[in-house]
Motif scaffolding. Structure first.
Motif, mmCIF file in Angstrom:
data_model
loop_
_atom_site.group_PDB
_atom_site.id
_atom_site.type_symbol
_atom_site.label_atom_id
_atom_site.label_comp_id
_atom_site.label_asym_id
_atom_site.label_seq_id
_atom_site.Cartn_x
_atom_site.Cartn_y
_atom_site.Cartn_z
ATOM 1 N N GLY A 70 28.748 11.788 -24.030
ATOM 2 C CA GLY A 70 28.712 13.237 -24.205
ATOM 3 C C GLY A 70 27.973 13.982 -23.126
ATOM 4 O O GLY A 70 27.884 15.213 -23.180
ATOM 5 N N ARG A 71 27.475 13.276 -22.107
ATOM 6 C CA ARG A 71 26.709 13.983 -21.063
ATOM 7 C C ARG A 71 27.616 14.848 -20.200
ATOM 8 O O ARG A 71 27.292 15.990 -19.894
ATOM 9 N N PHE A 72 28.751 14.309 -19.802
ATOM 10 C CA PHE A 72 29.671 15.033 -18.934
ATOM 11 C C PHE A 72 30.857 15.547 -19.747
ATOM 12 O O PHE A 72 31.415 14.822 -20.571
ATOM 13 N N VAL A 73 31.237 16.794 -19.499
ATOM 14 C CA VAL A 73 32.382 17.390 -20.196
ATOM 15 C C VAL A 73 33.283 18.048 -19.164
ATOM 16 O O VAL A 73 32.813 18.827 -18.323
ATOM 17 N N VAL A 74 34.570 17.715 -19.201
ATOM 18 C CA VAL A 74 35.537 18.415 -18.366
ATOM 19 C C VAL A 74 36.285 19.415 -19.237
ATOM 20 O O VAL A 74 36.498 19.187 -20.432
ATOM 21 N N PHE A 75 36.652 20.540 -18.653
ATOM 22 C CA PHE A 75 37.414 21.552 -19.372
ATOM 23 C C PHE A 75 38.167 22.403 -18.364
ATOM 24 O O PHE A 75 37.989 22.254 -17.141
ATOM 25 N N LEU A 76 38.999 23.290 -18.852
ATOM 26 C CA LEU A 76 39.785 24.182 -18.011
ATOM 27 C C LEU A 76 39.300 25.615 -18.165
ATOM 28 O O LEU A 76 38.877 26.023 -19.248
ATOM 29 N N SER A 77 39.364 26.381 -17.088
ATOM 30 C CA SER A 77 39.036 27.798 -17.158
ATOM 31 C C SER A 77 39.640 28.530 -15.975
ATOM 32 O O SER A 77 39.755 27.960 -14.874
ATOM 33 N N SER A 78 39.992 29.783 -16.208
ATOM 34 C CA SER A 78 40.488 30.650 -15.132
ATOM 35 C C SER A 78 39.439 31.695 -14.756
ATOM 36 O O SER A 78 39.768 32.710 -14.137
ATOM 37 N N ALA A 79 38.183 31.442 -15.128
ATOM 38 C CA ALA A 79 37.115 32.410 -14.870
ATOM 39 C C ALA A 79 37.011 32.725 -13.381
ATOM 40 O O ALA A 79 36.942 31.824 -12.542
ATOM 41 N N GLY A 80 36.950 34.005 -13.067
ATOM 42 C CA GLY A 80 36.849 34.427 -11.677
ATOM 43 C C GLY A 80 35.458 34.299 -11.115
ATOM 44 O O GLY A 80 35.271 34.378 -9.893
ATOM 45 N N ASN A 81 34.447 34.113 -11.970
ATOM 46 C CA ASN A 81 33.068 33.989 -11.494
ATOM 47 C C ASN A 81 32.572 32.554 -11.537
ATOM 48 O O ASN A 81 31.378 32.296 -11.505
ATOM 49 N N PHE A 82 33.502 31.595 -11.611
ATOM 50 C CA PHE A 82 33.174 30.182 -11.514
ATOM 51 C C PHE A 82 33.518 29.690 -10.111
ATOM 52 O O PHE A 82 34.396 30.255 -9.445
ATOM 53 N N PRO A 83 32.867 28.653 -9.634
ATOM 54 C CA PRO A 83 33.223 28.103 -8.323
ATOM 55 C C PRO A 83 34.669 27.613 -8.316
ATOM 56 O O PRO A 83 35.166 27.111 -9.327
ATOM 57 N N GLY A 84 35.354 27.789 -7.189
ATOM 58 C CA GLY A 84 36.738 27.341 -7.075
ATOM 59 C C GLY A 84 37.755 28.270 -7.699
ATOM 60 O O GLY A 84 38.946 27.957 -7.737
ATOM 61 N N ILE A 103 43.927 31.350 -12.184
ATOM 62 C CA ILE A 103 44.562 30.045 -12.403
ATOM 63 C C ILE A 103 43.554 29.103 -13.056
ATOM 64 O O ILE A 103 42.379 29.053 -12.672
ATOM 65 N N ASP A 104 44.013 28.343 -14.037
ATOM 66 C CA ASP A 104 43.148 27.365 -14.693
ATOM 67 C C ASP A 104 42.749 26.258 -13.719
ATOM 68 O O ASP A 104 43.611 25.549 -13.179
ATOM 69 N N GLN A 105 41.439 26.110 -13.509
ATOM 70 C CA GLN A 105 40.890 25.034 -12.687
ATOM 71 C C GLN A 105 40.201 24.013 -13.587
ATOM 72 O O GLN A 105 39.876 24.297 -14.744
ATOM 73 N N VAL A 106 39.954 22.832 -13.047
ATOM 74 C CA VAL A 106 39.252 21.781 -13.788
ATOM 75 C C VAL A 106 37.766 21.854 -13.459
ATOM 76 O O VAL A 106 37.378 21.823 -12.286
ATOM 77 N N TYR A 107 36.937 21.949 -14.495
ATOM 78 C CA TYR A 107 35.492 22.025 -14.305
ATOM 79 C C TYR A 107 34.804 20.872 -15.020
ATOM 80 O O TYR A 107 35.290 20.369 -16.047
ATOM 81 N N LEU A 108 33.675 20.474 -14.464
ATOM 82 C CA LEU A 108 32.831 19.468 -15.098
ATOM 83 C C LEU A 108 31.452 20.059 -15.315
ATOM 84 O O LEU A 108 30.855 20.631 -14.399
ATOM 85 N N TYR A 109 30.970 19.940 -16.540
ATOM 86 C CA TYR A 109 29.626 20.422 -16.880
ATOM 87 C C TYR A 109 28.760 19.231 -17.244
ATOM 88 O O TYR A 109 29.161 18.362 -18.028
ATOM 89 N N ASP A 110 27.569 19.177 -16.658
ATOM 90 C CA ASP A 110 26.599 18.123 -16.930
ATOM 91 C C ASP A 110 25.575 18.677 -17.922
ATOM 92 O O ASP A 110 24.785 19.564 -17.577
ATOM 93 N N LEU A 111 25.591 18.168 -19.149
ATOM 94 C CA LEU A 111 24.683 18.672 -20.178
ATOM 95 C C LEU A 111 23.238 18.272 -19.918
ATOM 96 O O LEU A 111 22.320 18.847 -20.518
#
Length: 361
Positions: A192-206, A211-219
């Motif tokens: 559960g430490r790492f989570v991948v998800f999709l987002s089209s947020a304009g204030n996220f890197p990439g 467009i939906d990009q793939v993001y990884l969050y480290d809890l």
């Protein structure tokens, strides 16, 4: 499978390979099933047993609201299963009439998507998944009351810890800022430490044109990174889909029809694999043993001591480790390495330079 069950969907195999969890319509051939509704089933392969109904509707509210139970996911041995439903007969006091996230364990169903004070949400919570260790449940929701200061009005990704009972929002940038667009489709590593998800947020890197990009969050570090980048560091120019992550969190796969990837075709979806490298977990090494072995001092002579350093690092070979000493003996003496070089607080001591020798003043 048992005769009469049809419309199978979303099968999920437990991590140990012994249990299948799926959703299906049964038409009443399994005890407790309600004809016409989709339910969650659990089937053991060894020894082989018929499917067992998980989504038992055991409550009778004053105003019953029937609904399908869908999107099942299980931990490693399927002892914990999560799913979503709008049906208000699964738990007591379900009166919000929105899709909620539920947890099945030991034939008991509890609701996960609750606010910190235990009150109900006012917006749907969907797409539940659970880590293989059974400790972290991920889901997406538009409810603004699951955490404090949720003001973006967008669908966010949340992580609920079963050990602490705390729900936290993880669709945040590395500065803790809210996303300005929806986040969805979470998938966790085994712990559960790492989570991948999709987002089209304009204030996220990439970010790129909604467009939906793939993001990884480290809890553990609260760090967000974009993974769907081409060789020039630009985000995919077509939506990314179906992110998945390996149990240890090193490898990620996703699908995209992006034309700006090296082998992209534009119009046809390809499957991409990301290797985050041997240092993917960024786990700091730690000293296991720092020991000094000295000869007996007879009160007339000062004998040298050898100092041995030992450490562990899950991401590095033992011979690749280096040490930096934060404090030194000071006026009482000096430390030298195996090559007779004086060690200072700026010295990077390799394993080849061990043991160190303390020479009394």
């Amino acid at each position: 499978f048992a005769t009469g069950i049809d419309a199978f969907a979303r099968p999920r195999l437990s991590g140990d390979g012994l249990m299948l969890v799926f959703e299906a319509s049964d038409n009443g051939t399994v005890v407790g099933d309600e004809p016409g509704l989709t339910d969650i089933y659990r089937q053991l392969f060894s020894p082989p047993l018929p499917p067992a109904l998980i989504s038992v509707r055991g409550h009778t509210p004053a105003a019953p609201l029937a609904g399908d139970c869908t999107h099942p996911a299980a931990n490693n041995d399927a002892s914990r299963i999560v799913f979503q439903s709008i049906d208000n007969r699964l738990v007591a006091d379900d009166t919000n009439d929105v899709i909620d996230v539920f947890l099945w364990e030991a034939n008991t169903i509890t609701r996960v998507s609750l606010r910190p004070d235990g009150s109900q949400t006012e917006a749907p919570s969907e797409q539940p998944v659970i880590s293989a260790d059974g400790q972290t449940i991920l889901f997406a929701s538009r409810d603004s009351g699951l955490v404090d200061a949720d003001t973006n009005g967008a669908q966010d990704v949340f992580a609920h810890s079963l050990s602490s009972g705390v729900t936290r929002r993880i669709s945040l940038n590395s500065n803790g800022g809210e996303s300005d667009a929806d986040a969805h489709t979470p998938e966790p590593s085994a712990d559960g430490r790492f989570v991948v998800f999709l987002s089209s947020a304009g204030n996220f890197p990439g970010a790129r044109d909604g467009i939906d990009q793939v993001y990884l969050y480290d809890l553990l570090t609260d760090r967000l990174e974009c993974l769907s980048l081409n060789d020039q560091g630009a985000g995919a120019d077509a939506d990314c889909l179906s992110p998945a992550i390996s149990p240890n969190g090193r490898y990620i796969t996703f699908a995209s029809a992006a034309a700006n990837f090296a082998d992209g075709t534009g119009g046809y979806r390809q499957i991409y694999l990301i290797d985050r490298g041997v240092n993917f977990a960024n786990t700091p090494p730690f000293a296991r043993n720092v020991s000094a072995v000295c000869q007996k001092n007879d009160g007339q002579t000062h004998n040298a001591c050898t100092v041995q350093l030992d450490a562990d690092d899950a991401e590095s070979a033992a011979g690749a480790l280096t040490f930096r000493l934060l404090t030194l003996p000071g006026a009482s003496g000096t430390l030298v390495d195996a090559g007779a070089q004086t060690v200072t607080t700026e010295t990077l001591v390799t394993t080849a330079a061990l043991p160190l020798v303390f020479e009394p003043a």
